[in-house]
Motif scaffolding. Structure first.
Motif, PDB file in Angstrom:
ATOM      1  N   LYS A   2       4.443   0.329   7.994  1.00 34.96           N
ATOM      2  CA  LYS A   2       3.263   0.718   7.235  1.00 34.96           C
ATOM      3  C   LYS A   2       2.087  -0.154   7.666  1.00 34.96           C
ATOM      4  N   MET A 109      -2.349  -2.069  -2.113  1.00 33.62           N
ATOM      5  CA  MET A 109      -1.345  -1.619  -1.155  1.00 33.62           C
ATOM      6  C   MET A 109      -0.354  -2.732  -0.813  1.00 33.62           C
ATOM      7  N   ARG A 112       2.062  -2.729  -3.676  1.00 33.78           N
ATOM      8  CA  ARG A 112       2.901  -1.523  -3.680  1.00 33.78           C
ATOM      9  C   ARG A 112       3.941  -1.578  -2.562  1.00 33.78           C
ATOM     10  N   HIS A 113       3.574  -2.139  -1.422  1.00 29.50           N
ATOM     11  CA  HIS A 113       4.466  -2.188  -0.257  1.00 29.50           C
ATOM     12  C   HIS A 113       4.794  -3.646   0.088  1.00 29.50           C
ATOM     13  N   LEU A 117       3.955  -4.199   4.443  1.00 31.77           N
ATOM     14  CA  LEU A 117       2.638  -3.824   4.946  1.00 31.77           C
ATOM     15  C   LEU A 117       2.137  -4.796   6.007  1.00 31.77           C
TER      16      LEU A 117
END
Length: 303
Positions: A2, A109, A112-113, A117
């Motif tokens: 990601k 983000m 969330r990851h 990431l």
């Protein structure tokens, strides 16, 4: 993997975003925009236009309009053209920016990851510094920060001492290097070993008519700058090399060192090794021919 690209498109940024779209290893989950090659509103417009061209449904979160402590910015029109895409100036506004700022989007983000990431910063580092200040956990939530910037063991390109991305917000860069996340610095030490020449752009356009043709067309302005200023027959794949470093680490030779950035005076933006700071991985060498081949191979698959 990601990936978020923090970007100021920009001709070499457009190439890097195209590469990320074509690379099967990369899940491009968004773009954050910053001043640099263009004003930030141009960066955002260009980013949304590129995603539309590439058929990607990914958010664009707009970030800093100028460096920490500054209230103006003069874009690099002589390098990238008045709108960021060389001689192409009629660039449509497509869609809208994400409602959150770049720093807020990055923090969200990363949460969330968490641990997944990778953030690839290919412009001034203002958004990254702001994300670190907004959420102290940001640095540990991301898997890795890959920066296109710096000239640690070689001369700069905007001054004899400094590379442009670091120079444009030296204070932000120094904030990051004072307490960095896991970081890889992909600077001029390696990106000038990845020259992409007129014939390369022509060959790419023969295989990728739309995206390759667009990159060929916007590159003419950029190649002219490299020829006139540096006497080079090609342009460095600066930002694309940083994106490639996110997934192809064996192509790079690195050393570990702490870094300090000069924040005032005639050497502003210089990136200097300093052992007392936490180490980052600084790229010292690269398989330049391999990077050029990989870039062409992947982007040639685009329509």
């Amino acid at each position: 993997m990601k990936l978020i690209i923090d970007t100021d498109p920009g001709i070499d940024d457009a190439m890097a975003i195209a590469y990320a779209a074509a690379a099967p290893e990369i899940d491009l989950i968004g773009l954050t925009t910053v001043f640099g090659n263009t004003h930030v509103h141009q960066s955002s417009r260009n980013a949304r236009f590129l995603l539309h061209m590439l058929g990607l449904d990914a958010p664009v979160a707009e970030g800093a309009a100028c460096a920490i402590g500054q209230d103006t910015h003069a874009p690099s029109e002589h390098v990238h053209g008045p709108e960021g895409f060389g001689d192409i100036t009629d660039i449509p506004e497509i869609g809208a920016n994400h409602p959150k700022s770049a720093a807020e989007f990055l923090v969200d983000m990363a949460r969330r990851h968490k641990g997944e990431l990778v953030v690839c910063a290919v412009g001034p580092l203002t958004n990254i510094a702001q994300a670190m200040q907004l959420d102290p956990a940001f640095a540990t939530n991301i898997k890795r920060l890959v920066i296109m910037g710096g000239a640690v063991y070689c001369p700069g390109n905007i001054t004899p001492h400094a590379e442009a991305n670091i120079y444009h917000d030296a204070k932000a860069a120094d904030v990051i290097f004072a307490a960095p996340p896991e970081t890889v610095l992909v600077g001029l030490d390696v990106t000038l070993k990845t020259l992409y020449e007129t014939a390369d752009f022509d060959a790419l356009a023969d295989q990728s008519l739309d995206m390759g043709g667009f990159l060929r067309d916007i590159s003419r302005f950029y190649l002219k700058f490299y020829k006139e200023v540096g006497g080079l027959e090609g342009c460095g794949l600066h930002d694309s090399t940083a994106v490639i470093a996110c997934t192809h680490e064996p192509m790079f030779e690195t050393v570990e060192t702490g870094l300090q950035v000069v924040t005032e005076g005639p050497e502003t933006g210089a990136t200097r090794p300093i052992p007392s700071r936490p180490p980052v991985r600084v790229c010292r060498d690269v398989d330049g021919a391999g990077v050029v081949h990989l870039f062409t191979e992947r982007v040639a698959t685009l329509p």
